[in-house]
Design a protein around this motif. Sequence first.
Motif, short mmCIF file in Angstrom:
data_model
loop_
_atom_site.label_atom_id
_atom_site.label_comp_id
_atom_site.label_asym_id
_atom_site.label_seq_id
_atom_site.Cartn_x
_atom_site.Cartn_y
_atom_site.Cartn_z
N ASP A 219 0.85 -1.20 0.00
CA ASP A 219 0.00 0.00 0.00
C ASP A 219 0.88 1.25 0.00
O ASP A 219 0.64 2.19 -0.75
N GLU B 162 2.66 1.82 -3.33
CA GLU B 162 1.72 2.26 -4.38
C GLU B 162 1.37 3.74 -4.18
O GLU B 162 1.41 4.53 -5.13
N ARG C 33 2.31 6.71 -6.70
CA ARG C 33 1.21 7.48 -7.32
C ARG C 33 1.44 8.97 -7.09
O ARG C 33 1.31 9.77 -8.01
N ARG D 5 5.52 4.56 -11.91
CA ARG D 5 5.16 3.16 -11.62
C ARG D 5 6.31 2.56 -10.85
O ARG D 5 7.45 2.56 -11.32
N ILE E 63 -2.28 -5.88 -8.21
CA ILE E 63 -0.99 -5.31 -8.63
C ILE E 63 -0.96 -5.10 -10.14
O ILE E 63 -0.54 -4.04 -10.61
N SER F 105 -2.82 -2.08 -11.31
CA SER F 105 -2.47 -0.78 -10.73
C SER F 105 -1.61 0.03 -11.70
O SER F 105 -0.64 -0.48 -12.27
N ALA G 283 0.23 2.35 -10.68
CA ALA G 283 1.40 2.82 -9.93
C ALA G 283 2.35 1.68 -9.54
O ALA G 283 3.34 1.91 -8.86
N LEU G 284 2.00 0.46 -9.97
CA LEU G 284 2.85 -0.68 -9.62
C LEU G 284 3.21 -1.47 -10.87
O LEU G 284 2.39 -1.63 -11.77
#
Length: 434
Positions: free
Chosen positions: A141, A144, A148, A153, A195, A198, A200-201
């Motif tokens: 968490d 991420e 973000r 990423r 994941i 996402s 951001a991941l």
Amino acid sequence: MMPLPREILSDACLSYRSGRLHSEEVNLEEVAKRFGSPTFVYSKASIARAYAAIRDALSFAPHMIAYAVKANGNLAVLRHLAEMGSGADIVSEGELRRALRAGIPAENIVFSGVGKKRAEIAAALDSGVRAIHVESVGELDAVEEIARGRGVRAPVALRVNPNVDAETHPYIATGLHHTKFGLELEVARPLLPRIVSSSALDLVAVACHIGSQVSSSAALTEAVDILSRFAEECVAAGATLHSIDVGGGWPMNYGNEAKPFPPPAAFGDAIRAGLGDRVSFKVVTEPGRALVGPAGVLLTEVLYVKDQGEKRFVIVDAAMTDLIRPALYCAHHEIISLREAESDARWAPVDVVGPVCESGDFLAQDRLMPPVEPGDLLAVCGAGAYGREMASTYNGRPLAAEAMVDGDALITARERAPIESLWAHEPSQSNEPL
Ligand code: LLP
């Protein structure tokens, strides 16, 4: 001379020449003269040889060695490894900064550790590390959210705890569920959809590390098998993995093993067996001790010899503050004199102890040694890993010096900390504003 396991000397590039202990071409008495005592001395050739052996053991697949900086983060050591192409496994911003400073490219740095602070995660993202090894849902968490916030990423790896017993000292076993490390598969698996969707991941790798001094190749194979099967699950879920990180744990011999550990090639074979035909990923490994442990000796001077009760104590100027492994793990380190023992010397059991006010301050107990006298110099072997790195200033002891040997050249790797360093960050008067 008592037979010292031969590999201890040869792995370290140590030899007696005309009765004097040399590291490569350098007489260690000269090192003690120049740097004083206690001093850690590292052999560049020993590190290079260990690096080549691990590289060769992994030649069956594309691979990267990410040296575990925690074993010895000295910049001279890191620069030497960087020049040979090594990456780094780091566990803090301090280690990140060291690795970068030594010239290890960020894209070859992996960030392990069970408790990364947010500022450390941010620093890793900003410097562009290869992968942040996530060890809990909370940490995922955090990564991420931080990524973000930066509009990037985050390259992440899931560190799996495969619940495999590495058959090593309990303090350095990390692959069982009752240890704090990694994610159980049952926890990691359900994270995959989240994941891969996402923005951001970026799931780039899977990782595990079952412990140090891994003595069971069956355990290693089992862990890598579990890990590589999980890698396939990640791919099936939509991740584009580039690496599978099998951790460190390549063992070194300290001299008290019932039989020497198998050579690195056997460790490589165990990894290969675990991968089976799933070798399309780059194999990353994080050896620490095997690369630098044999290369180092801790030079120390005998201060006093005293007989008490049944015991003979050899009191030296190095202590648990310089090398805590004997006190912490009852670890064995060979201790040899810089002057080769006479062939007719009478060997007797002694405790080699330091000046620190703790009964646990010993470097060896009930160790057979030839007679020693105050002023004699000793070399504590196998001290290149987790030695100076775990040192403390307890009892007001400045941190030891470090030297590096390269053929016949002697290089300063770190000066002895000056006594003033002990209070360097304390105000000089009690009412001085900070
Ligand atoms: N990778 C990870 C995630 C680790 O936690 C460690 C070591 C390594 C790699 C490197 O392990 P090596 O190849 O050096 O076995 N202070 C102890 C050792 C603690 C090791 C902690 N983690 C000792 O002196 O034996």
